[in-house]
Design a protein around this motif. Structure first.
Motif, PDB file in Angstrom:
ATOM      1  N   UNK A   1      -4.140   5.672  -3.079  1.00 32.63           N
ATOM      2  CA  UNK A   1      -4.925   6.852  -2.757  1.00 32.63           C
ATOM      3  C   UNK A   1      -4.038   8.071  -2.666  1.00 32.63           C
ATOM      4  N   UNK A   2      -4.665   9.250  -2.752  1.00 28.60           N
ATOM      5  CA  UNK A   2      -3.943  10.517  -2.636  1.00 28.60           C
ATOM      6  C   UNK A   2      -4.585  11.354  -1.541  1.00 28.60           C
ATOM      7  N   UNK A   3      -3.769  11.814  -0.608  1.00 26.78           N
ATOM      8  CA  UNK A   3      -4.217  12.678   0.486  1.00 26.78           C
ATOM      9  C   UNK A   3      -3.695  14.090   0.242  1.00 26.78           C
ATOM     10  N   UNK A   4      -4.624  15.043   0.143  1.00 26.56           N
ATOM     11  CA  UNK A   4      -4.240  16.442  -0.023  1.00 26.56           C
ATOM     12  C   UNK A   4      -4.369  17.121   1.338  1.00 26.56           C
ATOM     13  N   UNK A   5      -3.245  17.631   1.835  1.00 24.73           N
ATOM     14  CA  UNK A   5      -3.215  18.204   3.185  1.00 24.73           C
ATOM     15  C   UNK A   5      -3.700  19.648   3.196  1.00 24.73           C
ATOM     16  N   UNK A   6      -3.076  20.513   2.432  1.00 26.00           N
ATOM     17  CA  UNK A   6      -3.509  21.896   2.302  1.00 26.00           C
ATOM     18  C   UNK A   6      -3.289  22.318   0.854  1.00 26.00           C
ATOM     19  N   UNK A   7      -4.230  23.088   0.319  1.00 30.94           N
ATOM     20  CA  UNK A   7      -4.093  23.512  -1.074  1.00 30.94           C
ATOM     21  C   UNK A   7      -4.941  24.745  -1.340  1.00 30.94           C
ATOM     22  N   UNK A   8      -4.352  25.689  -2.040  1.00 29.57           N
ATOM     23  CA  UNK A   8      -5.131  26.829  -2.515  1.00 29.57           C
ATOM     24  C   UNK A   8      -5.981  26.370  -3.699  1.00 29.57           C
ATOM     25  N   UNK A   9      -6.840  27.256  -4.163  1.00 30.51           N
ATOM     26  CA  UNK A   9      -7.767  26.887  -5.244  1.00 30.51           C
ATOM     27  C   UNK A   9      -7.044  26.423  -6.511  1.00 30.51           C
ATOM     28  N   UNK A  10      -5.904  27.018  -6.824  1.00 28.05           N
ATOM     29  CA  UNK A  10      -5.187  26.658  -8.054  1.00 28.05           C
ATOM     30  C   UNK A  10      -3.865  25.972  -7.748  1.00 28.05           C
ATOM     31  N   UNK A  11      -3.837  25.229  -6.658  1.00 23.60           N
ATOM     32  CA  UNK A  11      -2.611  24.554  -6.232  1.00 23.60           C
ATOM     33  C   UNK A  11      -2.257  23.404  -7.176  1.00 23.60           C
ATOM     34  N   UNK A  12      -0.945  23.186  -7.349  1.00 28.80           N
ATOM     35  CA  UNK A  12      -0.490  22.034  -8.135  1.00 28.80           C
ATOM     36  C   UNK A  12      -0.897  20.712  -7.511  1.00 28.80           C
ATOM     37  N   UNK A  13      -1.166  20.719  -6.211  1.00 28.73           N
ATOM     38  CA  UNK A  13      -1.595  19.493  -5.525  1.00 28.73           C
ATOM     39  C   UNK A  13      -2.907  18.973  -6.097  1.00 28.73           C
ATOM     40  N   UNK A  14      -3.730  19.899  -6.583  1.00 26.87           N
ATOM     41  CA  UNK A  14      -5.018  19.489  -7.144  1.00 26.87           C
ATOM     42  C   UNK A  14      -4.830  18.736  -8.456  1.00 26.87           C
ATOM     43  N   UNK A  15      -3.712  18.984  -9.135  1.00 23.91           N
ATOM     44  CA  UNK A  15      -3.397  18.225 -10.350  1.00 23.91           C
ATOM     45  C   UNK A  15      -3.203  16.757  -9.990  1.00 23.91           C
TER      46      UNK A  15
ATOM     47  N   UNK B   1       0.828  -1.213   0.000  1.00 25.67           N
ATOM     48  CA  UNK B   1       0.000   0.000   0.000  1.00 25.67           C
ATOM     49  C   UNK B   1       0.863   1.265   0.000  1.00 25.67           C
ATOM     50  N   UNK B   2       0.633   2.109  -1.016  1.00 20.82           N
ATOM     51  CA  UNK B   2       1.303   3.405  -1.110  1.00 20.82           C
ATOM     52  C   UNK B   2       0.244   4.497  -1.041  1.00 20.82           C
ATOM     53  N   UNK B   3       0.536   5.544  -0.288  1.00 24.01           N
ATOM     54  CA  UNK B   3      -0.363   6.687  -0.167  1.00 24.01           C
ATOM     55  C   UNK B   3       0.379   7.944  -0.612  1.00 24.01           C
ATOM     56  N   UNK B   4      -0.146   8.611  -1.629  1.00 21.69           N
ATOM     57  CA  UNK B   4       0.426   9.888  -2.055  1.00 21.69           C
ATOM     58  C   UNK B   4      -0.026  10.973  -1.084  1.00 21.69           C
ATOM     59  N   UNK B   5       0.907  11.790  -0.630  1.00 21.30           N
ATOM     60  CA  UNK B   5       0.590  12.890   0.279  1.00 21.30           C
ATOM     61  C   UNK B   5       1.161  14.166  -0.331  1.00 21.30           C
ATOM     62  N   UNK B   6       0.286  15.100  -0.658  1.00 18.07           N
ATOM     63  CA  UNK B   6       0.716  16.326  -1.331  1.00 18.07           C
ATOM     64  C   UNK B   6       0.045  17.534  -0.686  1.00 18.07           C
ATOM     65  N   UNK B   7       0.573  18.701  -0.992  1.00 16.31           N
ATOM     66  CA  UNK B   7      -0.001  19.921  -0.434  1.00 16.31           C
ATOM     67  C   UNK B   7       0.800  21.138  -0.840  1.00 16.31           C
ATOM     68  N   UNK B   8       0.389  22.266  -0.341  1.00 15.30           N
ATOM     69  CA  UNK B   8       0.974  23.544  -0.722  1.00 15.30           C
ATOM     70  C   UNK B   8       2.406  23.715  -0.220  1.00 15.30           C
ATOM     71  N   UNK B   9       3.164  24.530  -0.933  1.00 18.00           N
ATOM     72  CA  UNK B   9       4.506  24.886  -0.459  1.00 18.00           C
ATOM     73  C   UNK B   9       4.418  25.858   0.711  1.00 18.00           C
ATOM     74  N   UNK B  10       3.381  26.712   0.704  1.00 19.19           N
ATOM     75  CA  UNK B  10       3.205  27.684   1.794  1.00 19.19           C
ATOM     76  C   UNK B  10       2.210  27.126   2.819  1.00 19.19           C
ATOM     77  N   UNK B  11       2.657  26.128   3.532  1.00 17.68           N
ATOM     78  CA  UNK B  11       1.777  25.446   4.480  1.00 17.68           C
ATOM     79  C   UNK B  11       1.659  26.242   5.784  1.00 17.68           C
ATOM     80  N   UNK B  12       0.725  25.817   6.642  1.00 15.57           N
ATOM     81  CA  UNK B  12       0.602  26.424   7.966  1.00 15.57           C
ATOM     82  C   UNK B  12       0.885  25.358   9.028  1.00 15.57           C
ATOM     83  N   UNK B  13       0.942  25.791  10.266  1.00 11.31           N
ATOM     84  CA  UNK B  13       1.189  24.872  11.379  1.00 11.31           C
ATOM     85  C   UNK B  13       0.109  23.793  11.445  1.00 11.31           C
ATOM     86  N   UNK B  14      -1.097  24.149  11.054  1.00  7.47           N
ATOM     87  CA  UNK B  14      -2.209  23.186  11.042  1.00  7.47           C
ATOM     88  C   UNK B  14      -1.905  22.006  10.118  1.00  7.47           C
TER      89      UNK B  14
END
Length: 289
Positions: free
Chosen positions: A223-237, A111-124
């Motif tokens: 599966x892919x887990x998106x942690x934080x992403x803006x509306x036009x984030x590359x993570x959404x790709x 089992x592999x899980x993709x984890x992606x998100x914004x470069x400008x993340x927050x502490x959350x």
């Protein structure tokens, strides 16, 4: 490395040769036995590209370079190799060749899980990863990400801190790690985990390669887990690739007042699974596989 693998990898190094050209050449000659006897016109490329590709095909320097990869610990896995990830084979236009450095056994984990998100993340976002990962890793889930700054970096580092396994998929080749700030992290992963690229090691990263590598991140994962992403984030790709391939998509909900949660909240509106706990992920990836 057998002769066919050598021929395919050599072809993969040629300038002007893209996915479709390799497909057509393999269709006409599945073993590529006539590869070095092809005339320039046989490549069906525009004149400039045909000249470059033909010259590269007959370049001893490229041939010697490929031979050197194994000495440097770089493995080449073609789509015809048993070691090639089965899930990736099922995607649209999977890479003909994967260049790998590190522990190849991690590719064969269940089992592999993709984890992606914004470069400008927050502490959350960082705290969410630290909360979710221990249980996931305890259940032998391998974390896959893109070695970018921000959430990707945290995902790789927290996986390693919890004694889990992680795979990084990069744009460009191993000789041009980007960003430079993650060079030490990349070296640690090449030594103890796994780094993958669909580009020969001497390839400098280009802008268009980053969204393309996202299809590999999602392609080798259940599966892919998106942690934080803006509306036009590359993570959404990456999430969109996962949806297209019929994989699970998970998203961390966030406050409506944060730009960093607008993308993930919209994913949830569109049908991604809202993640409150590691069990929300495990019940999809483990209990029903």
């Amino acid at each position: 490395m057998n002769d066919f693998t050598m021929r395919l990898v050599h072809l993969h190094h040629c300038r002007g040769i893209g996915w479709n050209t390799i497909f057509q050449l393999l269709k006409a000659d599945p073993e590529l036995t006539s590869l070095y006897y092809l005339k320039m016109n046989d490549l069906n490329l525009p004149k400039t590209s045909a000249i470059e590709a033909y010259n590269d095909l007959h370049s001893k320097q490229i041939y010697d370079q490929i031979q050197q990869y194994l000495i440097n610990g770089i493995q080449m896995i073609t789509i015809f190799d048993d070691r090639y990830p089965q899930l990736l084979k099922e995607t649209y236009q999977p890479p003909w060749v994967l260049y790998a450095k590190g522990d190849l056994a991690i590719l064969n984990e269940k089992i592999h899980l993709a984890v992606v998100g914004t470069r400008q993340y927050t502490e959350y976002g960082e705290n969410a990863i630290k909360y979710l990962f221990p249980k996931l890793i305890e259940n032998n889930i391998v974390i896959v990400s893109g070695l970018a700054t921000g959430i990707d970096t945290i995902a790789h580092e927290v996986a390693m801190m919890n004694k889990g396994k992680t795979i990084g998929v990069i744009a460009g080749g191993f000789h041009y790690i980007y960003p430079q700030a993650n060079k030490r992290l990349a070296e640690e992963m090449m030594n103890n985990h796994l780094l993958l690229s669909e580009y020969p090691p001497n390839t400098k990263p280009q802008k268009w390669q980053f969204p393309m590598r996202n299809r590999i991140i999602s392609g080798i994962s259940k599966g892919t887990l998106v942690i934080q992403a803006k509306r036009k984030s590359g993570s959404l790709i990456t999430a969109n690739f996962a949806v297209q391939e019929g994989r699970e998509v998970f998203a961390l909900p966030g406050t409506i007042f944060s730009e960093h949660s607008k993308g993930t909240n919209e994913l949830i509106q569109q049908g991604a699974k809202l993640v409150n706990s590691p069990e929300d992920i495990m019940e999809e990836l483990i209990y029903f596989t």
